[in-house]
Design an enzyme around this catalytic site. Structure first.
Site, PDB file in Angstrom:
ATOM      1  N   HIS A  51      44.825  42.575  42.895  1.00  0.00           N
ATOM      2  CA  HIS A  51      43.674  42.740  41.995  1.00  0.00           C
ATOM      3  C   HIS A  51      43.850  43.984  41.130  1.00  0.00           C
ATOM      4  O   HIS A  51      43.708  43.925  39.890  1.00  0.00           O
ATOM      5  CB  HIS A  51      42.399  42.845  42.839  1.00  0.00           C
ATOM      6  CG  HIS A  51      41.169  43.160  42.053  1.00  0.00           C
ATOM      7  ND1 HIS A  51      40.218  42.217  41.743  1.00  0.00           N
ATOM      8  CD2 HIS A  51      40.708  44.334  41.510  1.00  0.00           C
ATOM      9  CE1 HIS A  51      39.242  42.778  41.053  1.00  0.00           C
ATOM     10  NE2 HIS A  51      39.512  44.062  40.900  1.00  0.00           N
ATOM     11  N   GLU A  52      44.143  45.099  41.777  1.00  0.00           N
ATOM     12  CA  GLU A  52      44.276  46.358  41.033  1.00  0.00           C
ATOM     13  C   GLU A  52      45.483  46.336  40.098  1.00  0.00           C
ATOM     14  O   GLU A  52      45.480  47.002  39.056  1.00  0.00           O
ATOM     15  CB  GLU A  52      44.377  47.539  42.001  1.00  0.00           C
ATOM     16  CG  GLU A  52      43.165  47.724  42.900  1.00  0.00           C
ATOM     17  CD  GLU A  52      41.871  47.869  42.115  1.00  0.00           C
ATOM     18  OE1 GLU A  52      41.904  48.343  40.957  1.00  0.00           O
ATOM     19  OE2 GLU A  52      40.810  47.486  42.655  1.00  0.00           O
ATOM     20  N   HIS A  96      44.345  45.228  36.679  1.00  0.00           N
ATOM     21  CA  HIS A  96      43.763  46.318  35.898  1.00  0.00           C
ATOM     22  C   HIS A  96      44.855  47.284  35.421  1.00  0.00           C
ATOM     23  O   HIS A  96      44.886  47.682  34.256  1.00  0.00           O
ATOM     24  CB  HIS A  96      42.759  47.092  36.752  1.00  0.00           C
ATOM     25  CG  HIS A  96      41.528  46.322  37.113  1.00  0.00           C
ATOM     26  ND1 HIS A  96      40.807  45.585  36.212  1.00  0.00           N
ATOM     27  CD2 HIS A  96      40.867  46.195  38.310  1.00  0.00           C
ATOM     28  CE1 HIS A  96      39.760  45.032  36.814  1.00  0.00           C
ATOM     29  NE2 HIS A  96      39.788  45.386  38.088  1.00  0.00           N
TER      30      HIS A  96
END
Length: 434
Positions: free
Chosen positions: A24-25, A28
């Site tokens: 997920h990170e 970003h």
């Protein structure tokens, strides 16, 4: 051995959870770097740092509490109206705004003036904030579709498992026949357990849902069933009757408590674990996303039952909200099931995929401090600026997300309370699998 396998399942789930968070990170992080934003930290977990290493301008690390993760981007919140970070106010609400603004600039270094997140165009900020949840969606889809196409899923087939003796309405709470009950059409026609229905009135049957639809659409009609029995094809001619049956969901499943009158034959289909085609897997994945969205919307309505399960004598419902602790426990139970190792692995992957799908849906809520809240802020800024441009008014500038920090803290507080409630329920009255 059972205890060891249970612990192993929990450990494997924690590893899968950590990977999902890092994945997920990474969404970003990669898009922020693509658009020139400086990212000083990339962390998996919260709390005390267990391990970290700095590479380039970013510190990568793992923290003690595996309940999430974060990347820190420079300048996520714009400065005050005068371009500076304002002094701390005595107002608690104003103080929240100023604290958030100060934290956004605390690691500002020479050369960062052009690398601030808030200075990026709104569409770029939308991409950065959406990339994280989108990575979870990609992982969920890949796992779900991969499992369905390779390991398969529990599927109702056209093979007969049990033949009903008599006609009983679906709403009647009984299984035994009365002397006055009519004989079931399947039994009267000679259908037997183990028969595989391959054709309905001469038309080939490919799956249970199509056979079910054919039966229900022809009440009162005598039909021809072609079945495979001990390697040979046999033709039967039952007369379908009109009976009260459970409403279907369109995929062969049943809607509990809802009934319709339709054609009825009187047998129970056997189930088997069968691989799906790519198209069938994609359709099933679409249904899962839709069901996940509906479950998220209905989440507040489940809180009273969850409270009763945690602090009262209520039963924990199978579709009850479940947190990381509960999911880890289910992961442990999967490894203790008396099923083939391949099915244990497939079940575990489904659990991990479901967790990633939940992360995507939850993070897309348009509320700060979630990713969806930042996306909503960037979209609102785009609307304001474009409207001002059309009306030939002064540029209103970047949307000041810091002004919503008091609301974000309230939302975060609600999430924390809900998380604690789920945690208690997962410990004292967990969801169990069979």
């Amino acid at each position: 051995m059972t205890t060891l396998m249970f612990i192993l399942g929990i450990v494997v789930f924690v590893i899968g959870l950590a990977f999902s968070i890092a994945w997920h990170e990474l969404g970003h992080f990669s898009t922020a770097r693509l658009f020139g934003v400086r990212v000083p930290q990339f962390m998996v977990g919260f709390g005390p740092t267990l391990w970290s290493r700095k590479k380039g301008e970013t510190e990568y690390g793992v923290k003690a509490i595996p309940l999430g993760g974060f990347i820190r981007m420079i300048g996520m919140i714009p400065p005050g109206p005068d371009g500076r970070i304002e002094a701390r106010s005595t107002s608690p609400w104003r103080g929240m705004v100023e604290d958030a603004r100060a934290a956004s600039f605390e690691e500002l270094q020479p050369g960062d003036e052009t690398r601030l997140f808030y200075m990026r165009k709104p569409w770029k900020r939308v991409i950065v904030m959406f990339a994280g949840p989108f990575m979870n969606l990609i992982l969920a889809v890949v796992i779900f579709v991969g499992v369905m196409m390779s390991f398969g899923v529990q599927t109702q087939t056209t093979t007969v498992s049990k033949v009903s003796d008599c006609v009983i309405s679906a709403s009647e709470n009984r299984s035994k026949c009365k002397d006055s009950d009519q004989e079931a059409p399947a039994k009267a026609a000679g259908l037997e357990p183990g028969d595989k229905i391959v054709a309905f009135d001469g038309a080939p049957i490919v799956d249970w849902s199509s056979l079910q639809a054919d039966i229900r659409d022809n009440p009162g009609k005598q039909v021809t069933l072609t079945v495979e029995r001990q390697g040979q094809q046999v033709e039967l001619t039952p007369t379908l009757i009109k009976n009260q049956v459970s409403r279907t969901d369109g995929d062969g499943g049943y809607v509990e408590g809802e009934y319709v009158y339709a054609g009825w034959l009187g047998f129970t289909p056997a189930s088997d674990i069968l691989p799906l085609s790519f198209g069938q897997s994609v359709d099933r994945m679409g249904d899962m996303i839709e069901n996940g969205f509906e479950a998220l919307i209905s989440l507040p309505a489940k809180i009273p039952a969850l409270w009763d399960a945690a602090f009262g004598d209520g039963e924990r419902e199978p579709d009850s909200p479940m947190g990381v602790v509960g999911a880890a426990r289910v992961g442990g139970e999967i490894f203790t099931l008396d099923i083939p190792a391949t099915q244990q692995f497939a079940s575990f992957l489904i659990l991990l995929a479901g967790f990633n799908l939940s992360l995507f849906l939850f993070n897309m809520l348009p509320l700060l401090p979630l990713d969806g809240g930042h996306i909503a802020g960037a979209l609102w800024e785009s609307v304001r600026r474009n409207t001002a441009k059309v009306l030939r008014r002064p540029d209103p500038g970047p949307f000041d997300v810091a002004k919503l920090m008091p609301v974000a803290y309230v939302v975060a507080g609600i999430f924390v309370c809900f998380t604690l409630l789920v945690l208690i329920a997962d410990v004292v009255n967990p969801v169990r699998i069979s």
